[in-house]
Structures are given as structure tokens and as C-alpha cells.
Design a protein around this motif. Sequence first.
Motif, PDB file in Angstrom:
ATOM      1  N   HIS A 234      19.768  43.100  19.632  1.00  9.40           N
ATOM      2  CA  HIS A 234      18.506  43.838  19.728  1.00  9.40           C
ATOM      3  C   HIS A 234      17.858  43.609  21.087  1.00  9.40           C
ATOM      4  CE1 HIS A 234      14.421  44.880  17.602  1.00  9.40           C
ATOM      5  NE2 HIS A 234      14.662  45.642  18.662  1.00  9.40           N
ATOM      6  N   PHE A 235      17.905  42.385  21.572  1.00  9.23           N
ATOM      7  CA  PHE A 235      17.264  42.044  22.843  1.00  9.23           C
ATOM      8  C   PHE A 235      17.815  42.870  23.998  1.00  9.23           C
ATOM      9  CE2 PHE A 235      17.884  39.655  26.796  1.00  9.23           C
ATOM     10  CZ  PHE A 235      16.568  39.572  27.223  1.00  9.23           C
ATOM     11  N   THR A 236      19.135  42.957  24.102  1.00 10.41           N
ATOM     12  CA  THR A 236      19.743  43.671  25.227  1.00 10.41           C
ATOM     13  C   THR A 236      19.296  45.124  25.265  1.00 10.41           C
ATOM     14  OG1 THR A 236      21.692  42.220  25.157  1.00 10.41           O
ATOM     15  CG2 THR A 236      21.932  44.322  26.301  1.00 10.41           C
ATOM     16  N   GLN A 237      19.252  45.753  24.105  1.00  8.53           N
ATOM     17  CA  GLN A 237      18.836  47.147  24.043  1.00  8.53           C
ATOM     18  C   GLN A 237      17.347  47.296  24.370  1.00  8.53           C
ATOM     19  OE1 GLN A 237      19.870  49.074  20.368  1.00  8.53           O
ATOM     20  NE2 GLN A 237      18.765  50.953  20.845  1.00  8.53           N
ATOM     21  N   ALA A 238      16.524  46.430  23.797  1.00 10.75           N
ATOM     22  CA  ALA A 238      15.080  46.507  24.018  1.00 10.75           C
ATOM     23  C   ALA A 238      14.724  46.186  25.469  1.00 10.75           C
ATOM     24  CB  ALA A 238      14.352  45.553  23.072  1.00 10.75           C
ATOM     25  N   PHE A 239      15.417  45.206  26.067  1.00 15.47           N
ATOM     26  CA  PHE A 239      15.162  44.839  27.466  1.00 15.47           C
ATOM     27  C   PHE A 239      15.459  46.024  28.375  1.00 15.47           C
ATOM     28  CE2 PHE A 239      16.076  43.274  31.647  1.00 15.47           C
ATOM     29  CZ  PHE A 239      15.233  42.180  31.833  1.00 15.47           C
ATOM     30  N   SER A 240      16.602  46.665  28.167  1.00 12.60           N
ATOM     31  CA  SER A 240      16.984  47.804  29.000  1.00 12.60           C
ATOM     32  C   SER A 240      15.989  48.945  28.869  1.00 12.60           C
ATOM     33  CB  SER A 240      18.398  48.281  28.624  1.00 12.60           C
ATOM     34  OG  SER A 240      19.350  47.262  28.839  1.00 12.60           O
ATOM     35  N   LYS A 241      15.482  49.138  27.654  1.00 13.89           N
ATOM     36  CA  LYS A 241      14.491  50.191  27.420  1.00 13.89           C
ATOM     37  C   LYS A 241      13.199  49.893  28.173  1.00 13.89           C
ATOM     38  CE  LYS A 241      12.949  53.823  25.023  1.00 13.89           C
ATOM     39  NZ  LYS A 241      13.543  55.165  25.079  1.00 13.89           N
TER      40      LYS A 241
ATOM     41  N   LYS B 275      25.229  44.397   5.900  1.00 11.89           N
ATOM     42  CA  LYS B 275      24.738  45.492   6.715  1.00 11.89           C
ATOM     43  C   LYS B 275      24.131  44.960   8.003  1.00 11.89           C
ATOM     44  CE  LYS B 275      23.700  48.564   2.834  1.00 11.89           C
ATOM     45  NZ  LYS B 275      22.650  49.363   2.149  1.00 11.89           N
ATOM     46  N   PRO B 276      24.368  45.653   9.112  1.00  9.59           N
ATOM     47  CA  PRO B 276      23.797  45.209  10.388  1.00  9.59           C
ATOM     48  C   PRO B 276      22.294  45.392  10.436  1.00  9.59           C
ATOM     49  CG  PRO B 276      24.817  47.360  10.644  1.00  9.59           C
ATOM     50  CD  PRO B 276      25.154  46.867   9.246  1.00  9.59           C
ATOM     51  N   GLU B 277      21.702  44.636  11.312  1.00  8.57           N
ATOM     52  CA  GLU B 277      20.267  44.729  11.530  1.00  8.57           C
ATOM     53  C   GLU B 277      19.906  46.131  12.012  1.00  8.57           C
ATOM     54  OE1 GLU B 277      17.367  42.283  14.454  1.00  8.57           O
ATOM     55  OE2 GLU B 277      19.267  42.913  15.295  1.00  8.57           O
ATOM     56  N   LYS B 278      18.820  46.693  11.516  1.00  7.71           N
ATOM     57  CA  LYS B 278      18.358  47.985  11.981  1.00  7.71           C
ATOM     58  C   LYS B 278      17.579  47.788  13.279  1.00  7.71           C
ATOM     59  CE  LYS B 278      18.033  50.180   7.429  1.00  7.71           C
ATOM     60  NZ  LYS B 278      17.128  50.867   6.465  1.00  7.71           N
ATOM     61  N   VAL B 279      18.082  48.390  14.324  1.00 13.57           N
ATOM     62  CA  VAL B 279      17.467  48.226  15.630  1.00 13.57           C
ATOM     63  C   VAL B 279      16.651  49.454  15.966  1.00 13.57           C
ATOM     64  CG1 VAL B 279      17.904  47.893  18.084  1.00 13.57           C
ATOM     65  CG2 VAL B 279      19.373  46.782  16.396  1.00 13.57           C
ATOM     66  N   GLY B 280      15.390  49.259  16.268  1.00 12.89           N
ATOM     67  CA  GLY B 280      14.533  50.380  16.630  1.00 12.89           C
ATOM     68  C   GLY B 280      14.861  50.899  18.014  1.00 12.89           C
ATOM     69  N   LYS B 281      14.316  52.056  18.331  1.00 10.56           N
ATOM     70  CA  LYS B 281      14.584  52.671  19.618  1.00 10.56           C
ATOM     71  C   LYS B 281      13.590  52.224  20.680  1.00 10.56           C
ATOM     72  CE  LYS B 281      16.698  56.814  17.635  1.00 10.56           C
ATOM     73  NZ  LYS B 281      16.670  58.308  17.574  1.00 10.56           N
ATOM     74  N   GLY B 282      12.590  51.448  20.299  1.00  7.31           N
ATOM     75  CA  GLY B 282      11.575  51.034  21.243  1.00  7.31           C
ATOM     76  C   GLY B 282      12.015  49.864  22.092  1.00  7.31           C
ATOM     77  N   GLY B 283      11.171  49.535  23.083  1.00 13.24           N
ATOM     78  CA  GLY B 283      11.465  48.410  23.949  1.00 13.24           C
ATOM     79  C   GLY B 283      10.782  47.148  23.461  1.00 13.24           C
ATOM     80  N   LEU B 284      10.620  46.201  24.366  1.00  8.28           N
ATOM     81  CA  LEU B 284       9.963  44.940  24.036  1.00  8.28           C
ATOM     82  C   LEU B 284       8.464  45.157  23.880  1.00  8.28           C
ATOM     83  CD1 LEU B 284      11.725  42.703  26.706  1.00  8.28           C
ATOM     84  CD2 LEU B 284      12.245  42.757  24.256  1.00  8.28           C
TER      85      LEU B 284
END
Length: 235
Positions: free
Chosen positions: A168-175, A124-133
Amino acid sequence: MLAGSPKFSFAFESEPYRTFDVTPGMIAVRPFGVEGKANWSSTTDGVVIAISAESMLELAGQEFDRPEVNLRPVSYTADNTALQFAKMIKAELNRPDHSNELYLDSLITVLGVHVLRNYSNAGKPEKVGKGGLSAAAATRIRDYLHEHFSRKLTTSELAAICGLSPGHFTQAFSKTFGCPPYRYVLERRLDFAEKLLSETTMPVAEVAFLSGFSSQSHLTNMMKTHRHKTPSQLR
């Protein structure tokens, strides 16, 4: 594959060839050490991405905390997500004003995660939260990029600074910063180039090199596209 190709033949190892009509969006996955062979009789169009075994294992460790992972051979199956990545990778490679290395690395990294999630035993893939860094991670990565923006950077390197997996980093950085990492780096390079052009008489080619651009024309094209001015207009 980016275009159709009739009567396409493919096989792994000593298997007999399987002949079929390729359609746009079909993907083949060839694990390290597994031989693949193909024949085609008409013009075809596709993107081939080669990721080293070491890099895939590192990515699997970061994304799934797995010490080992095994890709399974895939002999052309429809994958619309891979098709979208292939289109973006080809478009970036064909840019007349030089491709963005960090952007390409980001695309290939996320494509690698997609392959691991769908064509391996990674689970299963890592669960990525919707928050930023976190505030601390945002400060670390901002300071790092402001110091190292002019050199070649990779998504894995930046993710490690924040203690996150590349996906996870790419999504959190953009957020957090309101833009993806490659665009943030580009803006820092343009800021630095503008400062050198405005405050020094340094040749434009040297300004481009010190700012992290591959050539004077690369700097000029990026400045015209994103700042709507040329180096000469700043002097």
C-alpha cells in the motif's frame, strides 16, 4: 524462469522427479524447511529470490494482519506477473553503474506480496484505495527521507513510518509525490551531491560517500543520466 529448458526435472522432498519442458514465466515456490531438487541438461536462465521465513511472516502480518501464514510448495507453474518482476530484478542487478538497493528491495517486497496472495493461505488481499498518503503521513515520510536519504533504506522501514503495509505504501507514496520512493531518494542524493560539489572543494569520492552513492563512478553515472552533467562540470 526467464528462458525455456527442455527435459527439466524437479521434485520436493522424497517425491519422484517430474520431468517436463520449462517455459519462460514458470515459477517454483519452496517454503522454508522444504527441500527442493532439480536437474537439467541444457543451459537455463532464471532468477532465484530467497526471502527469510521471518521476513515473510512480517510481510504477511503487514499485508494481511495474519499472525501466521503457510506457503504451499509449487512445482513450476506459469506466472506472468512473477516473470515481469524477474526481468526487472535481473535488469537492475546487471546495471553496469551499480544497482539501486531501494528499488531492488521494492521489487522483492512486492514480489513477496504477490507470492503470499497467490501461493499461501493468507486469504483475500488488502483492499488498497486509489488515494495517496494523508497529509500527516506525507509530512512524516518527507522529513524522514530528507534526514536519512544517504543511508540504506528498505520499503518496510518507510512503510512503517506511515503506518501502512509495504504494498500500500509504495502505491500511495507514488500517488502523493509523483514518483516511487527509490526515485525520490535518488533525487535527494543528487541534490545533496550537487550542493557539496558547488559549495566545497571536497574530493568527488568523498562527496559520493556522503551523498549515499557506492562510489565516485556511481555518482558520476547517476548524475550524467538524471542531471545531464558530470561532477567536474559543476566545479
